[in-house]
Design an enzyme around this catalytic site. Structure first.
Site, short mmCIF file in Angstrom:
data_model
loop_
_atom_site.label_atom_id
_atom_site.label_comp_id
_atom_site.label_asym_id
_atom_site.label_seq_id
_atom_site.Cartn_x
_atom_site.Cartn_y
_atom_site.Cartn_z
N HIS A 55 0.71 -1.26 0.11
CA HIS A 55 0.10 -0.07 -0.10
C HIS A 55 0.88 1.18 0.00
CE1 HIS A 55 -3.62 -2.04 0.38
NE2 HIS A 55 -3.37 -2.82 1.29
N ASP A 186 -9.41 -5.69 6.25
CA ASP A 186 -10.01 -6.09 5.08
C ASP A 186 -10.99 -7.12 5.37
OD1 ASP A 186 -8.85 -4.44 3.17
OD2 ASP A 186 -7.41 -5.92 2.52
#
Length: 269
Positions: A55, A186
């Site tokens: 990320h 997530d």
């Protein structure tokens, strides 16, 4: 802890802590690019660095430089790469990291591919890339390096969906997988309960992974849940490979605390 390299081979402090049944504490490195972060986090009491190339904008070169510094500092550099990016993962391993975190692993077939691509023969089929900083740039035989680094490196798979949790037992049974790391952010999003890190569904998922790891001699890990209450709960349940927070989070927390203190001295806002 002493330096990461010993006469017997390559040391991974995080692995040593796990094998002793202790907590292996990690810190996310996403904002920092300076190699001093390795020494700083070792002094702060952490066991491993979570070098985030999924990320963040960290380059492979920055990952390798910080990893080399981490080896000398006695803290284990572990890199997260984008899902399936094995060409990045193996180059990181060749150049200093002591493990790879592979995100979004849902099935036993994907877990087996991780081992196949990240471990040297006879465990997997990773290509030999020469001797890197793990040995202090000293020479070592190919056979010695393969055996030693297979034993030292941590292969970490992230379980981030209900499908992955349902397959946790099969994934934990795969030889060569070391850690099953729940990506709680997530996972809650996929469950339709984003941010509800203490919900009954998340507790059940943690229990499923912890039990699977116990059955197969693997290590359960967690990331994404960072309050002291949640960390205490999940460590008590059996979590051992702990992503405790990240550099940006720690910087902002300390900076806000200091500025708030000083503003109050004069009553300024």
């Amino acid at each position: 802890m002493p330096a990461a390299t010993s006469p017997d081979g390559v040391r991974n402090v995080a692995r040593e802590k796990l094998e002793a049944g202790e907590l292996a504490l990690g810190v996310g490195i996403r904002m920092t690019r300076s190699v001093e972060i390795a020494k700083a986090m070792a002094v702060a009491g952490f066991d491993w660095l979570f070098l985030d190339m999924e990320h963040g904008v960290m380059s492979l070169e920055a990952c390798a430089q910080i990893s080399t510094a981490a080896l000398d500092a006695g803290i284990a550099p572990i890199a997260r790469v984008p899902n399936g990016e094995y060409s990045i993962a193996t180059r990181a391993l060749d150049n200093g990291t002591l493990g790879i975190v592979m995100p979004h692993v849902d099935t036993v077939a994907e877990a087996r591919e991780c081992v196949d691509r990240l471990k040297y023969p006879p465990v997997g089929h990773r290509s030999m890339g020469g001797i890197g900083p793990h040995y202090g740039l000293r020479s070592a035989s190919t056979g010695e390096a393969a055996q030693t680094l297979n034993a030292a490196n941590l292969t970490v798979v992230m379980l981030e969906t209900p499908t992955a949790i349902a397959n946790a037992d099969e994934i934990a049974a795969v030889p060569g997988i070391d850690v099953l790391l729940i990506g709680t952010n997530d996972l809650t999003a996929e469950m339709g309960i984003p941010g509800q890190f203490g919900s009954d569904a998340v507790v059940a998922a943690y229990r499923t992974v912890i039990d699977a790891c116990k059955r197969h001699g693997k290590h359960p890990g967690m990331g994404g849940a960072y309050t002291e209450e949640l960390l205490s709960r999940y460590v008590d349940m059996g979590m051992r490979f702990i992503l405790a927070g990240a550099d940006g989070q720690f910087l902002m927390s300390a900076a806000q605390q200091r500025s708030g203190f000083l503003r109050k001295l004069t009553g300024a806002r």
